[in-house]
Scaffold this motif. Structure first.
Motif, PDB file in Angstrom:
ATOM      1  N   TYR A  21       0.852  -1.181   0.000  1.00  0.00           N
ATOM      2  CA  TYR A  21       0.000   0.000   0.000  1.00  0.00           C
ATOM      3  C   TYR A  21       0.886   1.228   0.000  1.00  0.00           C
ATOM      4  O   TYR A  21       2.068   1.184   0.356  1.00  0.00           O
ATOM      5  CB  TYR A  21      -0.961   0.013   1.197  1.00  0.00           C
ATOM      6  CG  TYR A  21      -0.298   0.268   2.519  1.00  0.00           C
ATOM      7  CD1 TYR A  21      -0.089   1.560   2.990  1.00  0.00           C
ATOM      8  CD2 TYR A  21       0.108  -0.784   3.331  1.00  0.00           C
ATOM      9  CE1 TYR A  21       0.520   1.791   4.211  1.00  0.00           C
ATOM     10  CE2 TYR A  21       0.708  -0.569   4.545  1.00  0.00           C
ATOM     11  CZ  TYR A  21       0.913   0.732   4.984  1.00  0.00           C
ATOM     12  OH  TYR A  21       1.518   0.962   6.179  1.00  0.00           O
ATOM     13  N   SER A  22       0.306   2.332  -0.420  1.00  0.00           N
ATOM     14  CA  SER A  22       1.040   3.591  -0.468  1.00  0.00           C
ATOM     15  C   SER A  22       0.062   4.728  -0.211  1.00  0.00           C
ATOM     16  O   SER A  22      -1.072   4.703  -0.697  1.00  0.00           O
ATOM     17  CB  SER A  22       1.701   3.763  -1.841  1.00  0.00           C
ATOM     18  OG  SER A  22       2.371   4.997  -1.913  1.00  0.00           O
ATOM     19  N   ASP A  23       0.489   5.710   0.572  1.00  0.00           N
ATOM     20  CA  ASP A  23      -0.299   6.925   0.760  1.00  0.00           C
ATOM     21  C   ASP A  23       0.104   7.872  -0.351  1.00  0.00           C
ATOM     22  O   ASP A  23       1.236   8.391  -0.356  1.00  0.00           O
ATOM     23  CB  ASP A  23      -0.032   7.533   2.135  1.00  0.00           C
ATOM     24  CG  ASP A  23      -0.504   6.622   3.252  1.00  0.00           C
ATOM     25  OD1 ASP A  23      -1.536   5.953   3.066  1.00  0.00           O
ATOM     26  OD2 ASP A  23       0.147   6.584   4.310  1.00  0.00           O
ATOM     27  N   ARG A  71      -5.004   6.362   0.844  1.00  0.00           N
ATOM     28  CA  ARG A  71      -4.204   5.149   1.010  1.00  0.00           C
ATOM     29  C   ARG A  71      -4.692   4.176  -0.055  1.00  0.00           C
ATOM     30  O   ARG A  71      -5.870   3.837  -0.097  1.00  0.00           O
ATOM     31  CB  ARG A  71      -4.368   4.549   2.391  1.00  0.00           C
ATOM     32  CG  ARG A  71      -3.639   3.205   2.521  1.00  0.00           C
ATOM     33  CD  ARG A  71      -3.479   2.799   3.934  1.00  0.00           C
ATOM     34  NE  ARG A  71      -2.417   3.622   4.500  1.00  0.00           N
ATOM     35  CZ  ARG A  71      -1.976   3.494   5.747  1.00  0.00           C
ATOM     36  NH1 ARG A  71      -2.498   2.614   6.551  1.00  0.00           N
ATOM     37  NH2 ARG A  71      -1.027   4.281   6.184  1.00  0.00           N
ATOM     38  N   SER A  95       2.265  -4.715   3.495  1.00  0.00           N
ATOM     39  CA  SER A  95       3.305  -3.786   3.943  1.00  0.00           C
ATOM     40  C   SER A  95       3.309  -2.534   3.073  1.00  0.00           C
ATOM     41  O   SER A  95       2.785  -2.518   1.959  1.00  0.00           O
ATOM     42  CB  SER A  95       4.673  -4.470   3.897  1.00  0.00           C
ATOM     43  OG  SER A  95       4.962  -4.855   2.570  1.00  0.00           O
ATOM     44  N   ALA A  96       3.923  -1.490   3.597  1.00  0.00           N
ATOM     45  CA  ALA A  96       4.033  -0.239   2.841  1.00  0.00           C
ATOM     46  C   ALA A  96       5.028  -0.423   1.701  1.00  0.00           C
ATOM     47  O   ALA A  96       5.986  -1.189   1.805  1.00  0.00           O
ATOM     48  CB  ALA A  96       4.490   0.891   3.754  1.00  0.00           C
TER      49      ALA A  96
END
Length: 187
Positions: A6-8, A54, A163-164
């Motif tokens: 995931y990424s913001d 997100r 995870s990011a």
């Protein structure tokens, strides 16, 4: 091997059709092969355009090309829009596709193995031995496909465990337009 993260980020300038590959800008970087479901496409072309979210991504490598898929979005208010796989999709991935993939692998390996096995083994019981070896390849490929699909379904069910990551590896920098004032920043 597929990657899940995931990424913001801010997704803007989404172009393309709602039922396939689109191009978009993610944090100001251009990405041309991103797959979005229609409801996520409508969100990013509507209220979610240019806002920080997100976003959950999955990346698959297909013939040296990276296909980036958006699996879910969470806005700043905590509302989630998650791509739910239809029950038919998981049924197809777990029950129908593994045997088909195994049969295809058996057929291709049978064709490929005819000449090497004829040289190594000789003519005696050639077809039986080729069928056994090709059948083992096909069975192994089917089992591999089944566990890969099962892993994907498990992974998709729990987005919070991802995870990011950084989506900039799969995008390219956008060349600034002429006269955008960047020359003043370099001084």
């Amino acid at each position: 091997m597929a990657k899940y993260f995931y990424s913001d980020c801010v997704i803007s300038d989404v172009r393309g059709n709602a039922a396939g590959l689109v191009s978009a800008k993610i944090d100001g970087r251009e990405i041309s092969n991103i797959d979005m479901k229609p409801e996520i496409y409508r969100y990013f072309t509507g209220v979610g355009a240019g806002t920080k979210n997100r976003v959950w991504f999955s990346v698959q490598s297909i013939l040296h090309k990276k296909l980036v898929r958006v699996r879910g979005v969470e806005n700043e208010a905590g509302e989630r829009l998650v791509v739910k796989e239809k029950i038919g999709t998981s049924f197809r991935d777990l029950i129908i596709s593994p045997p088909l993939f195994g049969f295809l692998t058996w057929f291709v390996s049978f064709i490929v193995l005819i000449i090497p096995m004829a040289i190594i083994v000789g003519q005696r019981d050639l077809m039986f031995k080729i069928n056994v070896v090709a059948g083992l390849f096909g069975f192994a490929a089917g089992v591999w496909y089944f566990f890969g699909a099962l892993g994907f379904i498990r992974k998709s069910a729990n987005l919070d465990a991802w995870s990011a990551g950084d989506v900039s590896k799969y995008s390219k920098a956008v060349k600034p337009e002429f006269g955008s004032g960047l020359a003043a920043l370099k001084k």
